[in-house]
Design a protein around this motif. Structure first.
Motif, PDB file in Angstrom:
ATOM      1  N   SER A  24      -1.426  -2.038  -1.691  1.00  0.00           N
ATOM      2  CA  SER A  24      -1.208  -0.947  -1.976  1.00  0.00           C
ATOM      3  C   SER A  24      -2.296  -0.052  -2.744  1.00  0.00           C
ATOM      4  O   SER A  24      -1.911   1.346  -1.572  1.00  0.00           O
ATOM      5  CB  SER A  24      -0.908  -1.291  -3.260  1.00  0.00           C
ATOM      6  N   ALA A  25      -3.188  -0.219  -2.634  1.00  0.00           N
ATOM      7  CA  ALA A  25      -4.146   1.001  -2.663  1.00  0.00           C
ATOM      8  C   ALA A  25      -5.429   0.937  -1.271  1.00  0.00           C
ATOM      9  O   ALA A  25      -5.100   2.336  -1.651  1.00  0.00           O
ATOM     10  CB  ALA A  25      -5.616  -0.208  -3.880  1.00  0.00           C
ATOM     11  N   GLY A  27      -4.594   2.445   1.711  1.00  0.00           N
ATOM     12  CA  GLY A  27      -3.784   3.003   2.769  1.00  0.00           C
ATOM     13  C   GLY A  27      -4.562   4.745   3.321  1.00  0.00           C
ATOM     14  O   GLY A  27      -5.282   5.136   3.652  1.00  0.00           O
ATOM     15  N   LEU A  28      -3.299   5.589   3.607  1.00  0.00           N
ATOM     16  CA  LEU A  28      -3.616   6.757   4.166  1.00  0.00           C
ATOM     17  C   LEU A  28      -4.908   7.523   3.136  1.00  0.00           C
ATOM     18  O   LEU A  28      -5.524   8.187   3.535  1.00  0.00           O
ATOM     19  CB  LEU A  28      -2.330   7.529   3.961  1.00  0.00           C
ATOM     20  N   GLY A  29      -4.494   7.259   2.100  1.00  0.00           N
ATOM     21  CA  GLY A  29      -4.936   7.869   0.538  1.00  0.00           C
ATOM     22  C   GLY A  29      -6.625   8.072   0.705  1.00  0.00           C
ATOM     23  O   GLY A  29      -6.998   8.674   0.918  1.00  0.00           O
ATOM     24  N   ASN A  30      -6.727   6.293   1.771  1.00  0.00           N
ATOM     25  CA  ASN A  30      -8.341   6.024   2.176  1.00  0.00           C
ATOM     26  C   ASN A  30      -9.112   6.842   2.851  1.00  0.00           C
ATOM     27  O   ASN A  30      -9.529   7.193   3.088  1.00  0.00           O
ATOM     28  CB  ASN A  30      -8.605   4.816   1.893  1.00  0.00           C
ATOM     29  N   TYR A 111       4.558  10.834   2.515  1.00  0.00           N
ATOM     30  CA  TYR A 111       3.698   9.628   2.796  1.00  0.00           C
ATOM     31  C   TYR A 111       3.937   8.681   4.119  1.00  0.00           C
ATOM     32  O   TYR A 111       3.440   8.743   5.137  1.00  0.00           O
ATOM     33  CB  TYR A 111       3.439   8.252   1.670  1.00  0.00           C
ATOM     34  N   PHE A 235      -4.309   8.329  -6.973  1.00  0.00           N
ATOM     35  CA  PHE A 235      -3.563   8.327  -5.743  1.00  0.00           C
ATOM     36  C   PHE A 235      -3.508   7.079  -4.953  1.00  0.00           C
ATOM     37  O   PHE A 235      -3.408   6.063  -4.524  1.00  0.00           O
ATOM     38  CB  PHE A 235      -3.574   9.539  -5.459  1.00  0.00           C
ATOM     39  N   SER A 236      -4.752   7.043  -4.996  1.00  0.00           N
ATOM     40  CA  SER A 236      -5.878   6.085  -3.979  1.00  0.00           C
ATOM     41  C   SER A 236      -5.451   4.388  -4.520  1.00  0.00           C
ATOM     42  O   SER A 236      -5.551   3.735  -3.677  1.00  0.00           O
ATOM     43  CB  SER A 236      -7.209   6.511  -3.878  1.00  0.00           C
ATOM     44  N   SER A 238      -3.517   3.306  -6.475  1.00  0.00           N
ATOM     45  CA  SER A 238      -1.895   3.746  -6.593  1.00  0.00           C
ATOM     46  C   SER A 238      -1.435   4.051  -8.239  1.00  0.00           C
ATOM     47  O   SER A 238      -0.785   2.828  -9.196  1.00  0.00           O
ATOM     48  CB  SER A 238      -1.782   2.170  -5.985  1.00  0.00           C
ATOM     49  N   MET A 241       2.198   5.316 -11.762  1.00  0.00           N
ATOM     50  CA  MET A 241       3.714   5.475 -11.444  1.00  0.00           C
ATOM     51  C   MET A 241       4.418   4.100 -11.412  1.00  0.00           C
ATOM     52  O   MET A 241       5.633   4.058 -10.967  1.00  0.00           O
ATOM     53  CB  MET A 241       3.832   6.084  -9.475  1.00  0.00           C
ATOM     54  N   ALA A 243       3.495   0.984  -9.395  1.00  0.00           N
ATOM     55  CA  ALA A 243       3.337   0.188  -7.967  1.00  0.00           C
ATOM     56  C   ALA A 243       2.517  -0.980  -8.923  1.00  0.00           C
ATOM     57  O   ALA A 243       2.687  -2.122  -8.444  1.00  0.00           O
ATOM     58  CB  ALA A 243       2.655   1.122  -7.161  1.00  0.00           C
TER      59      ALA A 243
END
Ligand code: PFF
Length: 463
Positions: A24-25, A27-30, A111, A235-236, A238, A241, A243
């Protein structure tokens, strides 16, 4: 008496939880968001503030989120409602779950569009389109993609279908196995990219850029930079929210939360730093602009793949892995709302996943149109996609984080959290966490907010 299992299933082991939460952590965020945001704010100083936010705010809040999820064992909305009642507080705390659903909804809608870019790049890399490409051609390539609503829609639709399929089956069944091979493979490939960037790019310049903080670069917009660094940390990781809260609700009561969180946050940070070390050397060697915005990796990486031996294969593999990384994050964004629909509306899981997926898909169409046909329509100078990104990362997630910190630190009785962490009374780890969650984390987030809107300056002047 708290329940020891969730009706939605349980992770088969502690490792399964670590993999899923890391999935989850990471992803595109990284790989997409971190390098371009760091680039927008001039590198090193931003990276340093980001790392501080991960350590001082992110880690304690992640521990709190998992702890609450595991104690409630339901979707974030119902977990917060149950826990608040049990601690003698108002059930209005469930609002936290609702804001989380809203944030998840907005995040997944854009996303999925960016994950769609990644899917499109798998095909391009696979068909050898990047070979020998230069910076201008790569920029044109990217421009063609974002300017074409039909292509964006196709890939966005495919990504949403992939995400709904997994969530419809239940995350505990399919996800574990996928992540088990994905994470090591992604790591390996990123390492190869870093080695390539070291050989072929301007590694020295990238190193200085990322790790030698130049605070002068921040001066002009320090408040905005701090807010973005903090938003990037939420965000990175997660956080904020629900999750990670819902993933915590599938974790066995015996597992140690603290140790797991350090591993998850450590891997997430490592991947972000590796992504930076893979991208900036190529950016500098090709005279590209580090602050060029959300297209950064999509314009930079093809140049590297186009030049390196075996680039088509590596490029395809890299984007395939990035799709997987985005997929395992997208799944965690959809899960809280689906779990709530199953619990409270008594829908079957597949129906709940499809309905939630359709709603997100529709909103995603507005995001992808904001890149082309609707590009004229802006709010505060941002198109819909950028606006959703900004509001969720920089406002909703940190707000959710503060609420989690306040609930875990002030509303929940000390015995409850102590018991949930499985720590002996008076354990130094517990005391440290409690200090961070009661004071440091919420106060830092609020100060960063106040600073970003210029309020802090006014107060300082006044004093
Ligand atoms: N952490 C994910 C990433 O870095 O790509 C994105 C994300 C997933 C944000 C889940 C928020 C969330 F709740």
């Amino acid at each position: 008496m708290s329940s020891t299992t969730s009706i939605h299933g349980m992770w088969s082991s502690r490792l399964a939880f670590i993999l899923a939460a890391t999935g989850s952590a990471v992803g595109l965020g990284n790989i997409w968001r971190f390098p371009y945001t760091a680039g927008e704010f001039g590198g090193g100083a931003f990276v340093l503030v980001y790392l501080l936010c991960v350590a001082a705010i992110g880690i304690p809040i992640m521990m709190a989120e998992i702890m609450l999820g595991r104690r409630g064992r339901q979707s974030p909305i119902n977990t917060m409602c149950t826990l608040a009642k049990r601690e003698g507080a108002t059930p209005a705390w469930q609002l936290l779950g609702w804001v989380g659903i809203l944030a998840g909804f907005l995040i997944l809608s854009f996303y999925s569009v960016i994950a769609g870019w990644t899917l499109a790049y798998v095909v391009q890399a696979g068909s050898g389109d990047f070979s020998g490409i230069n910076a201008d051609a790569s920029a044109a390539f990217f421009g063609d993609l974002v300017g074409d609503p039909a292509r964006l829609l196709t890939w966005h639709t495919l990504f949403m279908i992939m995400t709904v399929l997994v969530v419809a089956r239940g995350v505990a069944s399919g996800l574990e196995k996928a992540v088990q091979f994905l994470m090591p493979a992604l790591f390996l490939l990123l390492l190869i990219m870093v080695i390539y960037a070291w050989q072929a790019g301007d590694f020295g310049a990238a190193w200085v850029y990322m790790f030698q903080p130049d605070f002068a670069k921040l001066e002009a917009h320090a408040g905005e930079a701090m807010l973005s660094a903090m938003g990037q940390a939420f965000f990175s990781l997660s956080l904020g929210m629900g999750a990670i809260m819902i993933y915590g609700s599938y974790l066995s009561s015996q597992a140690s939360i603290g140790r797991n969180v350090v591993i998850i946050a450590g891997m997430d940070t490592l991947v972000a730093l590796l992504a930076g070390m893979a991208i900036f050397p190529i950016v500098f060697a090709n005279g590209l602009e580090p602050g060029s915005g959300p297209g950064l990796i999509f314009q930079t990486l093809p140049i590297a793949f186009g030049q390196m031996p075996g680039g088509s294969l590596f490029g395809t593999l890299f984007f395939v892995l990035l799709v997987f990384a985005a997929w395992t994050s997208g799944i965690s964004l959809l899960e809280p709302m689906v779990a709530w629909l199953v619990e409270s509306r008594e829908f079957g899981r597949p129906l709940a996943a499809i309905l939630a997926g359709i709603a997100v898909w529709l909103l995603g169409i507005a995001c992808l149109l904001s890149l082309n046909l609707w590009s004229e329509f802006t709010v505060w100078g941002m198109g819909i996609l950028d606006l959703f990104d900004y509001i969720t990362a920089n406002v909703l997630l940190p707000l959710g984080g503060v609420a989690i910190a306040l609930f875990a630190g002030w509303v929940m009785h000390r015995q409850s959290s102590e018991q949930e962490f499985n720590l002996k009374p008076g354990s130094p780890f517990y005391l440290l966490w409690r200090l961070l969650i009661r004071y440091l984390a919420p106060i830092s987030v609020i100060l960063v907010f106040l600073d970003a809107v210029g309020f802090l300056d006014i107060i300082i002047e006044w004093i």
